[in-house]
Design an enzyme around this catalytic site. Structure first.
Site, PDB file in Angstrom:
ATOM      1  N   ARG A  85      33.650  40.124  53.192  1.00 38.43           N
ATOM      2  CA  ARG A  85      35.108  40.030  53.008  1.00 38.43           C
ATOM      3  C   ARG A  85      35.832  40.992  53.947  1.00 38.43           C
ATOM      4  NH1 ARG A  85      37.539  40.167  46.969  1.00 38.43           N
ATOM      5  NH2 ARG A  85      37.157  42.407  47.000  1.00 38.43           N
ATOM      6  N   ARG A 132      38.181  45.826  31.311  1.00 34.79           N
ATOM      7  CA  ARG A 132      36.874  45.919  31.952  1.00 34.79           C
ATOM      8  C   ARG A 132      35.878  46.626  31.056  1.00 34.79           C
ATOM      9  NH1 ARG A 132      38.737  45.632  37.610  1.00 34.79           N
ATOM     10  NH2 ARG A 132      36.990  45.468  39.027  1.00 34.79           N
ATOM     11  N   LYS A 187      38.707  35.830  41.336  1.00 38.00           N
ATOM     12  CA  LYS A 187      39.775  35.985  40.349  1.00 38.00           C
ATOM     13  C   LYS A 187      41.147  36.062  41.024  1.00 38.00           C
ATOM     14  CE  LYS A 187      38.069  39.717  38.278  1.00 38.00           C
ATOM     15  NZ  LYS A 187      36.855  40.017  39.059  1.00 38.00           N
ATOM     16  N   ARG A 211      37.293  46.731  53.020  1.00 37.33           N
ATOM     17  CA  ARG A 211      37.646  47.686  51.972  1.00 37.33           C
ATOM     18  C   ARG A 211      36.445  48.587  51.741  1.00 37.33           C
ATOM     19  NH1 ARG A 211      39.911  44.084  46.998  1.00 37.33           N
ATOM     20  NH2 ARG A 211      38.555  45.490  45.850  1.00 37.33           N
TER      21      ARG A 211
END
Ligand code: AMP
Length: 223
Positions: free
Chosen positions: A129, A90, A17, A162
């Site tokens: 990631r 969400r 996204k 993260r």
């Protein structure tokens, strides 16, 4: 009056996204609002919002509607010429609050753009990631590695994982997605607002499809 584009990006965490948002906001000159980015900024600034959100985010849960709806609608208040929202709504409660706030201003959503990706692919993408500590530039150990391991090509800062991209948290984020966010797919479909895209295609293909769809929606709205 030129038509405004009020767009939502929907899809599981790691669907791409953010990548698509970067391109689409340029194509259509839209203000971009990512609630994830907004919350991460609040965490690093140590605001009250950040303090409330941090443990929830690190656990892969969702910040309660009572908190996130107010701050998001406030941030959106300035985007009176269209917007691209990433990470909000969400929950069905958030979608209802957003729709109501827009109606009160005689505005409406243009479309919810769903980027569809199966769970096993999401796990592979998110756990690989790496994000640059300084400016949030994103890499992937397998699909898009930096030139030098652990270092951002763009600004030389350290690449980190993260907390919410750690495997156990990714699983929890997927559970939250299926429980709370996936029902929005039917919710938007019932209102004729859903547009689906195959998020397993390359970022460029996904972008081409979304851009063509949004351009058509805008044309239809102007007719
Ligand atoms: P994201 O970068 O969009 O994946 O968001 C990171 C985290 O921020 C999520 O896992 C949630 O904990 C929190 N978050 C972001 N947007 C929302 C939202 N609309 N409602 C509740 N929590 C959110």
């Amino acid at each position: 009056m030129p038509s405004e584009l009020n767009l939502i990006l929907l899809g599981p965490p790691g669907a791409g996204k953010g990548t698509q948002a970067e391109r689409l906001t340029q194509d259509f000159d839209l203000p971009y609002l990512s609630t994830g980015n907004m919350l991460r900024a609040a965490v690093s600034e140590g605001t009250d919002l950040g303090k409330q959100a941090e443990p929830i985010m690190n656990e892969g849960g969702l910040v309660p509607d009572e908190i996130i709806i107010g701050v998001t609608l406030e941030a959106l208040g300035e985007a009176d010429d269209g917007f691209l929202l990433d990470g909000f709504p969400r929950t069905v409660g958030q979608a209802e609050a957003l729709t109501k706030a827009l109606e009160e201003r005689e505005r409406k959503l243009t479309a919810a753009l769903l980027i569809d990706v199966p769970d096993d692919e999401i796990v592979r993408r998110l756990t690989g990631r790496r994000t640059c500590a300084k400016n949030g530039h994103v890499y992937h150990v397998e699909f898009d590695p930096p030139k030098h391991e652990g270092v951002c090509d763009q600004d030389g800062s350290k690449l980190v994982q993260r907390d919410d991209d750690k495997p156990e948290t990714v699983e929890k984020r997927l559970v939250a997605y299926h429980d709370k966010t996936a029902p929005l797919v039917g919710w938007f479909e019932d209102r004729g607002l859903l547009r689906r895209f195959d998020g397993t295609r390359s970022p460029t293909e996904v972008h081409d499809h979304i851009r063509a769809t949004v351009a058509t929606l805008r044309l239809e709205d102007e007719l």
